[in-house]
Write a protein that holds these residues in place. Sequence first.
Motif, PDB file in Angstrom:
ATOM      1  N   TRP A   1     -17.661  13.575  19.931  1.00  0.00           N
ATOM      2  CA  TRP A   1     -16.528  14.365  19.456  1.00  0.00           C
ATOM      3  C   TRP A   1     -16.490  15.638  20.283  1.00  0.00           C
ATOM      4  O   TRP A   1     -17.480  16.379  20.312  1.00  0.00           O
ATOM      5  CB  TRP A   1     -16.708  14.678  17.977  1.00  0.00           C
ATOM      6  CG  TRP A   1     -15.444  14.953  17.229  1.00  0.00           C
ATOM      7  CD1 TRP A   1     -14.161  14.765  17.652  1.00  0.00           C
ATOM      8  CD2 TRP A   1     -15.346  15.445  15.878  1.00  0.00           C
ATOM      9  NE1 TRP A   1     -13.273  15.102  16.647  1.00  0.00           N
ATOM     10  CE2 TRP A   1     -13.979  15.519  15.566  1.00  0.00           C
ATOM     11  CE3 TRP A   1     -16.278  15.808  14.920  1.00  0.00           C
ATOM     12  CZ2 TRP A   1     -13.521  15.965  14.323  1.00  0.00           C
ATOM     13  CZ3 TRP A   1     -15.829  16.251  13.688  1.00  0.00           C
ATOM     14  CH2 TRP A   1     -14.462  16.328  13.380  1.00  0.00           C
TER      15      TRP A   1
ATOM     16  N   LYS B   1      -8.707  18.152  19.202  1.00  0.00           N
ATOM     17  CA  LYS B   1     -10.013  17.537  18.977  1.00  0.00           C
ATOM     18  C   LYS B   1      -9.891  16.071  19.383  1.00  0.00           C
ATOM     19  O   LYS B   1      -8.981  15.365  18.934  1.00  0.00           O
ATOM     20  CB  LYS B   1     -10.432  17.664  17.517  1.00  0.00           C
ATOM     21  CG  LYS B   1     -10.780  19.097  17.154  1.00  0.00           C
ATOM     22  CD  LYS B   1     -11.753  19.163  15.994  1.00  0.00           C
ATOM     23  CE  LYS B   1     -11.090  19.646  14.739  1.00  0.00           C
ATOM     24  NZ  LYS B   1     -12.096  20.001  13.688  1.00  0.00           N
TER      25      LYS B   1
ATOM     26  N   PHE C   1     -12.720  30.731  19.597  1.00  0.00           N
ATOM     27  CA  PHE C   1     -14.094  30.860  20.068  1.00  0.00           C
ATOM     28  C   PHE C   1     -14.138  30.724  21.591  1.00  0.00           C
ATOM     29  O   PHE C   1     -13.418  29.905  22.160  1.00  0.00           O
ATOM     30  CB  PHE C   1     -14.985  29.787  19.440  1.00  0.00           C
ATOM     31  CG  PHE C   1     -15.122  29.908  17.955  1.00  0.00           C
ATOM     32  CD1 PHE C   1     -16.071  30.763  17.404  1.00  0.00           C
ATOM     33  CD2 PHE C   1     -14.294  29.190  17.098  1.00  0.00           C
ATOM     34  CE1 PHE C   1     -16.198  30.876  16.029  1.00  0.00           C
ATOM     35  CE2 PHE C   1     -14.417  29.306  15.719  1.00  0.00           C
ATOM     36  CZ  PHE C   1     -15.372  30.158  15.181  1.00  0.00           C
TER      37      PHE C   1
ATOM     38  N   ARG D   1     -15.554  21.921  24.492  1.00  0.00           N
ATOM     39  CA  ARG D   1     -16.875  22.017  23.870  1.00  0.00           C
ATOM     40  C   ARG D   1     -17.227  20.689  23.216  1.00  0.00           C
ATOM     41  O   ARG D   1     -16.399  20.088  22.536  1.00  0.00           O
ATOM     42  CB  ARG D   1     -16.936  23.133  22.818  1.00  0.00           C
ATOM     43  CG  ARG D   1     -18.374  23.408  22.339  1.00  0.00           C
ATOM     44  CD  ARG D   1     -18.473  24.656  21.487  1.00  0.00           C
ATOM     45  NE  ARG D   1     -18.200  24.410  20.092  1.00  0.00           N
ATOM     46  CZ  ARG D   1     -19.107  23.928  19.227  1.00  0.00           C
ATOM     47  NH1 ARG D   1     -20.324  23.622  19.608  1.00  0.00           N
ATOM     48  NH2 ARG D   1     -18.771  23.742  17.958  1.00  0.00           N
TER      49      ARG D   1
ATOM     50  N   LEU E   1     -18.700  18.815  20.336  1.00  0.00           N
ATOM     51  CA  LEU E   1     -18.945  19.148  18.929  1.00  0.00           C
ATOM     52  C   LEU E   1     -20.051  18.284  18.324  1.00  0.00           C
ATOM     53  O   LEU E   1     -20.846  18.782  17.524  1.00  0.00           O
ATOM     54  CB  LEU E   1     -17.666  18.948  18.102  1.00  0.00           C
ATOM     55  CG  LEU E   1     -16.419  19.718  18.551  1.00  0.00           C
ATOM     56  CD1 LEU E   1     -15.224  19.315  17.692  1.00  0.00           C
ATOM     57  CD2 LEU E   1     -16.651  21.214  18.478  1.00  0.00           C
TER      58      LEU E   1
ATOM     59  N   ARG F   1     -20.214  28.286  11.514  1.00  0.00           N
ATOM     60  CA  ARG F   1     -20.034  28.001  12.944  1.00  0.00           C
ATOM     61  C   ARG F   1     -19.930  26.505  13.192  1.00  0.00           C
ATOM     62  O   ARG F   1     -19.129  26.062  14.028  1.00  0.00           O
ATOM     63  CB  ARG F   1     -21.186  28.597  13.764  1.00  0.00           C
ATOM     64  CG  ARG F   1     -20.945  28.469  15.278  1.00  0.00           C
ATOM     65  CD  ARG F   1     -19.704  29.235  15.694  1.00  0.00           C
ATOM     66  NE  ARG F   1     -19.234  28.913  17.045  1.00  0.00           N
ATOM     67  CZ  ARG F   1     -18.384  27.925  17.352  1.00  0.00           C
ATOM     68  NH1 ARG F   1     -17.916  27.117  16.399  1.00  0.00           N
ATOM     69  NH2 ARG F   1     -17.993  27.734  18.588  1.00  0.00           N
TER      70      ARG F   1
ATOM     71  N   GLY G   1     -16.487  25.487  12.510  1.00  0.00           N
ATOM     72  CA  GLY G   1     -15.439  26.112  13.324  1.00  0.00           C
ATOM     73  C   GLY G   1     -14.660  27.178  12.578  1.00  0.00           C
ATOM     74  O   GLY G   1     -13.502  27.455  12.925  1.00  0.00           O
ATOM     75  N   SER G   2     -15.269  27.790  11.578  1.00  0.00           N
ATOM     76  CA  SER G   2     -14.605  28.818  10.784  1.00  0.00           C
ATOM     77  C   SER G   2     -15.058  30.204  11.233  1.00  0.00           C
ATOM     78  O   SER G   2     -16.176  30.351  11.737  1.00  0.00           O
ATOM     79  CB  SER G   2     -14.949  28.636   9.300  1.00  0.00           C
ATOM     80  OG  SER G   2     -14.605  27.328   8.894  1.00  0.00           O
TER      81      SER G   2
ATOM     82  N   GLY H   1     -14.752  23.057  15.594  1.00  0.00           N
ATOM     83  CA  GLY H   1     -15.852  22.627  14.751  1.00  0.00           C
ATOM     84  C   GLY H   1     -15.526  21.357  14.001  1.00  0.00           C
ATOM     85  O   GLY H   1     -14.501  20.718  14.228  1.00  0.00           O
TER      86      GLY H   1
END
Lengths: 376, 376
Positions: free
Chosen positions: A8, A15, A154, A363, A365, B37, B40-41, B49
């Motif tokens: 993921w 996503k 982020f 990123r 996940l 984290r 993803g919050s 996330g």
Amino acid sequence: MASIPATWMRGGTSKCWVFERADLQVAGKSLDEVLLRLFGSPDERQVDGIGGGTSTTSKAVILAVSANPDVDVDYTFAQVGIAENTVDWGSNCGNCSAVVGPYAIERGWVSAQNGTTAVRTLNTNTNQLILQRVPTPNGAIERTGSQMIPGVPFPSMPVGLGFLNPAGKTTGRLFPTGHPVDELTFDGSPVRVTLIDAGAPVVIIDAATIGLDGLNNPAAIDSDSVLLAGLERLRREAAVRMGLAATTDAAARAIPKVALVARTQAGDDADFAVSMLSMGRLHPALAITGSVALTMAAHEAGTIVRELSRELVGARAGGGSTGRASQSRPDAQLTMRTPAGLVETFYEDVDGIPVVGAVRSARRLANAELLLPEVW
Amino acid sequence: MASIPATWMRGGTSKCWVFERADLQVAGKSLDEVLLRLFGSPDERQVDGIGGGTSTTSKAVILAVSANPDVDVDYTFAQVGIAENTVDWGSNCGNCSAVVGPYAIERGWVSAQNGTTAVRTLNTNTNQLILQRVPTPNGAIERTGSQMIPGVPFPSMPVGLGFLNPAGKTTGRLFPTGHPVDELTFDGSPVRVTLIDAGAPVVIIDAATIGLDGLNNPAAIDSDSVLLAGLERLRREAAVRMGLAATTDAAARAIPKVALVARTQAGDDADFAVSMLSMGRLHPALAITGSVALTMAAHEAGTIVRELSRELVGARAGGGSTGRASQSRPDAQLTMRTPAGLVETFYEDVDGIPVVGAVRSARRLANAELLLPEVW
């Protein structure tokens, strides 16, 4: 019970579930059936699967080492239906594209260089070659980056997505009319536009020439039905001029796109501002294909974008800086202010081929093993 | 870079990330920080996330083998903030509870029996013991089930969630007034209600006594502001009678809940129909705590539910059928029609303790290793 390895990853603002092609084979089931059941579709919440119940979270990318010696990785994008029991294979996703390079390096398909690693990818949906640049400062992917992009709160690893030779993929010519500027009609008066085909066919208009005072209030544009109707007429006229439709009535809804551009003030981080229209409404950010068209336009003399952009794109890179281009990710040469924030793009010449694109971020996940029911 | 093992499971109508307590320890970070984290919050889309950007998909369940010899597994539910940078530990989630039993069996914490396996779980948020029953027909979890529940379009494994001794947890008594029926006021006239405290404090009203012709049109109830205001006045009067508030003005917004019940027609699959109100609006389905209250009410002589239910709950199981109870999952003894569909519930006597609950379903979606950035 079938279990399917998958990764993921966030790519840009999407996503994406990343699969290797061979892993998706399940006896007696089609690829579409496997993806739909894994994602929990059809179900508007996708509650019994890995889909997220929104278009940006119901996406799969299927990878394979390429048999083509000029390509490292072939990848195919799948937009997995949510409430619909169908998979759409008809387009690429610029956001999910950004996961391919990092995945290929971590998988060992491409050897990481010391500095930046280039990954040659082919999107099979669109037959578009995309040269990806991934930072590998110590000969490996780093998991901490500082790249910010609109829509992702982020910081993470930057990925440069360079479309190889994107000009004329739809019409055969970068400028389908042969000119960097043409004259169309808006509200009964002539208006100068750039009609360009790079990444996608786009009509570029200086917002000031249709009476807009900059692009600082996108909501006002999106709620002005008279303005939107006028731009739709102009867009249909552009479709005919670009050879995309025989008549304005026959113009497709999706192409060409409309890009409104505007000068930025001194001190602004952006070289110019842009708001794109898609399907008659304001796009909340900027599709990567749109960023390719605008960047190509900024590189070419005489276009509407060049007239108002503060930066001559490609000037810093020069016409033949292939050494730099192949050894480091492209610097962001152009910065556009979109309704969602700043988008960084680049134009390079790699061995005589223009490579045009944008900087996204990605990123990983989760590494996962997905479980299917025994019977379904 | 920290990597954290986790399992993604659907429990009921929620998607829940399942962790073992020891795996969530990250040097220099609090548990809340690690969960936020990972999910993803704060970010309304949780795009970087594992959270799904909705309340039913931003949930974690943290498990540990219990030190209490009467309990197999302690579990703690976390509602992970989405746009908010906070984790709410204040309540349990009935849906996510259903993943605990299957996980404990597959993990080897509880030995699977031949037939059905009981798992004794303690929810630490509420200090509620929940006896779970999981089918293990050949001494193992089966991955193909036929249990349908409202809101999940796929069949899967049933999980019985039995609340041990749920009576009086808030007020100290099953019937806080001492009576199975009381008289309150609605629209200036007396109306008979059952005030019960089991799972949660609930006011139960026969829809017919307030002028509703059945519960076949929930949307009409939810849009009738005069009706809703009248029920809110009645609810506040109930709060005072149940000892939950000193005055109607001081009544809490969340408790008691209001349940409207109605007789079903001959041939209906349900024993009765129910629509619950929560925070002044119609609940789209039925919270598990509400189903516990209604099932207890159906079991007790003289209640409003008993008057109109076609089935005497517990009659089939009898008062002491502990052998059956401990060897098989409880049969659905009562079926309620909710706005979302049919909910199956049960009432048992296990070694003299009432065990009351509902049948949910669960499915393991993925085994995963979650990745945190190196620095965050």
